[in-house]
Design an enzyme around this catalytic site. Structure first.
Site, PDB file in Angstrom:
ATOM      1  N   HIS A 186     -15.470  -2.564  -4.759  1.00 46.38           N
ATOM      2  CA  HIS A 186     -14.299  -2.005  -5.470  1.00 46.38           C
ATOM      3  C   HIS A 186     -13.315  -3.048  -5.990  1.00 46.38           C
ATOM      4  CE1 HIS A 186     -12.170  -2.804  -1.714  1.00 46.38           C
ATOM      5  NE2 HIS A 186     -11.055  -2.690  -2.402  1.00 46.38           N
TER       6      HIS A 186
HETATM    7  C1  UD1 Z   1      -6.158  -0.875  -4.298  1.00 43.76           C
HETATM    8  C2  UD1 Z   1      -5.567  -2.227  -3.930  1.00 43.76           C
HETATM    9  C3  UD1 Z   1      -6.643  -3.077  -3.272  1.00 43.76           C
HETATM   10  C4  UD1 Z   1      -7.291  -2.360  -2.100  1.00 43.76           C
HETATM   11  C5  UD1 Z   1      -7.774  -0.987  -2.530  1.00 43.76           C
HETATM   12  C6  UD1 Z   1      -8.261  -0.210  -1.339  1.00 43.76           C
HETATM   13  C7  UD1 Z   1      -3.792  -3.015  -5.443  1.00 43.76           C
HETATM   14  C8  UD1 Z   1      -3.464  -3.968  -6.539  1.00 43.76           C
HETATM   15  N1  UD1 Z   1      -5.106  -2.936  -5.106  1.00 43.76           N
HETATM   16  O1  UD1 Z   1      -7.178  -1.127  -5.249  1.00 43.76           O
HETATM   17  O2  UD1 Z   1      -6.063  -4.284  -2.789  1.00 43.76           O
HETATM   18  O3  UD1 Z   1      -8.384  -3.132  -1.657  1.00 43.76           O
HETATM   19  O4  UD1 Z   1      -6.683  -0.259  -3.130  1.00 43.76           O
HETATM   20  O5  UD1 Z   1      -9.149   0.802  -1.699  1.00 43.76           O
HETATM   21  O6  UD1 Z   1      -2.922  -2.367  -4.923  1.00 43.76           O
HETATM   22  N2  UD1 Z   1      -8.518   6.052  -8.461  1.00 43.76           N
HETATM   23  C9  UD1 Z   1      -8.856   7.384  -8.452  1.00 43.76           C
HETATM   24  N3  UD1 Z   1      -8.405   8.140  -7.407  1.00 43.76           N
HETATM   25  C10 UD1 Z   1      -7.641   7.659  -6.403  1.00 43.76           C
HETATM   26  C11 UD1 Z   1      -7.280   6.315  -6.447  1.00 43.76           C
HETATM   27  C12 UD1 Z   1      -7.735   5.514  -7.478  1.00 43.76           C
HETATM   28  O7  UD1 Z   1      -9.560   7.872  -9.328  1.00 43.76           O
HETATM   29  O8  UD1 Z   1      -7.273   8.425  -5.485  1.00 43.76           O
HETATM   30  C13 UD1 Z   1      -9.044   5.209  -9.577  1.00 43.76           C
HETATM   31  C14 UD1 Z   1      -8.125   5.232 -10.816  1.00 43.76           C
HETATM   32  O9  UD1 Z   1      -8.964   5.169 -11.930  1.00 43.76           O
HETATM   33  C15 UD1 Z   1      -7.371   3.920 -10.665  1.00 43.76           C
HETATM   34  C16 UD1 Z   1      -8.406   3.011  -9.997  1.00 43.76           C
HETATM   35  O10 UD1 Z   1      -9.136   3.861  -9.137  1.00 43.76           O
HETATM   36  O11 UD1 Z   1      -6.918   3.408 -11.888  1.00 43.76           O
HETATM   37  C17 UD1 Z   1      -7.800   1.866  -9.232  1.00 43.76           C
HETATM   38  O12 UD1 Z   1      -6.829   2.341  -8.279  1.00 43.76           O
HETATM   39  P1  UD1 Z   1      -5.651   1.367  -7.765  1.00 43.76           P
HETATM   40  O13 UD1 Z   1      -4.918   2.030  -6.688  1.00 43.76           O
HETATM   41  O14 UD1 Z   1      -4.892   0.827  -8.909  1.00 43.76           O
HETATM   42  O15 UD1 Z   1      -6.431   0.114  -7.203  1.00 43.76           O
HETATM   43  P2  UD1 Z   1      -7.672   0.025  -6.199  1.00 43.76           P
HETATM   44  O16 UD1 Z   1      -8.821  -0.560  -6.952  1.00 43.76           O
HETATM   45  O17 UD1 Z   1      -7.872   1.294  -5.500  1.00 43.76           O
HETATM   46  N1  UDP Z   2     -13.634   3.266   4.067  1.00 43.80           N
HETATM   47  C1  UDP Z   2     -13.755   4.634   4.261  1.00 43.80           C
HETATM   48  N2  UDP Z   2     -14.532   5.346   3.396  1.00 43.80           N
HETATM   49  C2  UDP Z   2     -15.210   4.772   2.365  1.00 43.80           C
HETATM   50  C3  UDP Z   2     -15.079   3.367   2.187  1.00 43.80           C
HETATM   51  C4  UDP Z   2     -14.273   2.650   3.055  1.00 43.80           C
HETATM   52  O1  UDP Z   2     -13.176   5.184   5.196  1.00 43.80           O
HETATM   53  O2  UDP Z   2     -15.896   5.489   1.610  1.00 43.80           O
HETATM   54  C5  UDP Z   2     -12.782   2.511   4.993  1.00 43.80           C
HETATM   55  C6  UDP Z   2     -13.429   1.317   5.651  1.00 43.80           C
HETATM   56  O3  UDP Z   2     -14.129   1.717   6.816  1.00 43.80           O
HETATM   57  C7  UDP Z   2     -12.240   0.425   5.952  1.00 43.80           C
HETATM   58  C8  UDP Z   2     -11.306   0.706   4.788  1.00 43.80           C
HETATM   59  O4  UDP Z   2     -11.721   1.953   4.225  1.00 43.80           O
HETATM   60  O5  UDP Z   2     -11.589   0.838   7.146  1.00 43.80           O
HETATM   61  C9  UDP Z   2     -11.437  -0.385   3.773  1.00 43.80           C
HETATM   62  O6  UDP Z   2     -10.773  -0.017   2.614  1.00 43.80           O
HETATM   63  P1  UDP Z   2     -11.151  -0.589   1.184  1.00 43.80           P
HETATM   64  O7  UDP Z   2     -12.503  -1.201   1.222  1.00 43.80           O
HETATM   65  O8  UDP Z   2     -10.891   0.482   0.218  1.00 43.80           O
HETATM   66  O9  UDP Z   2     -10.009  -1.694   0.953  1.00 43.80           O
HETATM   67  P2  UDP Z   2      -9.783  -3.193   1.446  1.00 43.80           P
HETATM   68  O10 UDP Z   2      -9.950  -3.256   2.919  1.00 43.80           O
HETATM   69  O11 UDP Z   2     -10.738  -4.073   0.700  1.00 43.80           O
HETATM   70  O12 UDP Z   2      -8.384  -3.466   0.993  1.00 43.80           O
END
Ligand code: UD1
Ligand code: UDP
Length: 352
Positions: free
Chosen positions: A203
């Protein structure tokens, strides 16, 4: 004392599960959900399954550009802080919600507690690296998960308020690992046996936003011939569809799952291939070899002790490691003893 906790993204809900429970034994906690993650399987599922107290406020910020998200959060958070007058604001990790939560507090001279302080990838192009550096420099209590994090902070001239409490994600794993076993029916649904599949997540912005990197990773997984389970983050789904990339039938792509399902899939996997920060650590806690599809990692200890290998997104390097990587040492307690939440409470109490 009154403590405002800021959460917004999936890993922050999981980190809050052990910490909120412990804080509430002695203090009043107000949870603000920024709404950064909002799909049911990216947000509600964690509050329900992990019995995290319902947020007192949801800012419903949703998705958008970094500046837009952070700016909108700042404005709304300031209003709530002024009304609630907390003694502390507590933030987790390195997301846009983290930075907004800390900055709004700092400007109002409310002390900030940063959990997971001190981590560095030394890649300032990452939004997370910007968020963590800025947050650390305006935090009053810097609660770090590892010894290396202390070095990173002191190298930047931060010397006060640092405490190594261990990793709250280890607390969470210990808290939920047993009940996660109740989710093993999912293996049957996915038609896989314990120990015979690889669990993968992708991601990171630097991987999804670049077609070449994403294509390389998917081709490596396709060509590995391994059974792979891939719970797909909505960001990655959007880019894969946009680029027109396809998976072979050896890869089972599923929607994001709850934390209990995830722990169960980690525990029964033979290997984990990921670009997630949290999942790299969980691989370590579960005693699984981890291949990290990034150019660097903040979790350098897992690499140093031979359980994690950072391979970037070169197809052949990923394939070679899927086939050959084996951990080379006995695990050490590099993430503390699983009592980070209690240590956090003790440190906050010293500030009474
Ligand atoms: C964010 C964090 C990242 C973290 C991740 C955990 C920032 C800059 N990044 O990244 O550090 O590792 O969360 O998962 O804060 N979207 C949906 N539904 C949701 C949420 C997101 O469709 O409920 C989609 C949207 O298209 C959105 C994209 O995911 O634009 C990215 O979401 P965003 O929260 O901006 O960043 P993450 O990639 O989730
Ligand atoms: N996780 C989850 N469901 C999923 C993918 C990840 O519960 O489908 C959990 C995972 O076990 C870990 C956390 O989400 O505890 C990690 O989050 P993510 O990878 O989104 O973000 P990051 O840690 O890289 O910021």
């Amino acid at each position: 004392m009154k403590i405002i906790t800021i959460v917004g993204a999936r890993p922050q809900f999981i980190k809050a599960a052990p910490v909120s429970k412990t804080l509430r034994t002695e203090h009043e906690e107000i949870i603000i959900h920024t709404g950064q993650h909002y799909d049911a399987n990216m947000s509600d599922i964690f509050f329900n399954e992990l019995k995290i107290p319902r947020p007192d406020y949801n800012l419903e910020i949703g998705s958008g550009s970094h500046g837009m998200m952070t700016g909108r959060m700042l404005e709304k958070l300031e209003e709530i802080y002024l009304k609630e007058k907390p003694d502390f604001v507590l933030v987790y990790g390195d997301t846009n919600s983290t930075l907004a939560g800390a900055l709004a507090a700092s400007k109002l001279l409310i002390p900030v507690i940063h959990i997971e302080a001190g981590l560095r990838s030394f890649n300032k192009a990452m939004p997370e690296e910007q968020n963590r550096i800025l947050t650390d420099h305006i935090s009053d209590l810097l609660l770090v998960p590892t010894e290396d994090a202390i070095k990173n902070l002191t190298n930047e001239g931060i010397k006060k308020g640092i405490h190594n409490v261990g990793d709250v994600m280890y607390d969470a794993v210990l808290m939920f690992k047993e009940i996660a076993k109740s989710k093993s029916g999912l293996l049957k649904e996915l038609d896989v046996n314990s120990g015979e599949y690889i669990l993968t997540t992708i991601h990171r912005a630097e991987n999804t936003n670049d077609i070449n990197r994403l294509r390389n990773m998917i081709e490596a997984l396709n060509e590995s011939g391994e059974k792979i389970i891939l719970p797909l983050h909505p960001r990655t789904k959007k880019f894969i569809e946009g680029y027109g990339l396809n998976f072979n039938e050896n890869i089972k792509v599923i929607d994001p799952i709850g934390y209990l399902e995830m722990l169960m899939l980690e525990e029964n996997s033979k290997m984990i291939v990921t670009d997630s920060g949290g999942v790299q650590k969980e691989a370590y806690f579960m005693g699984k070899p981890c291949i990290t599809m990034r150019d660097e990692t903040e979790w350098v200890e897992t690499v140093a002790c031979g359980w994690n290998v950072v391979v970037g997104t070169d197809k052949n390097k990923i394939l070679d490691n899927i086939r050959n990587f084996k951990p080379t040492s006995i695990q050490q307690a590099i993430f503390g003893d699983g009592n980070a939440a209690q240590k956090i409470l003790n440190i906050i109490n010293e500030r009474r």
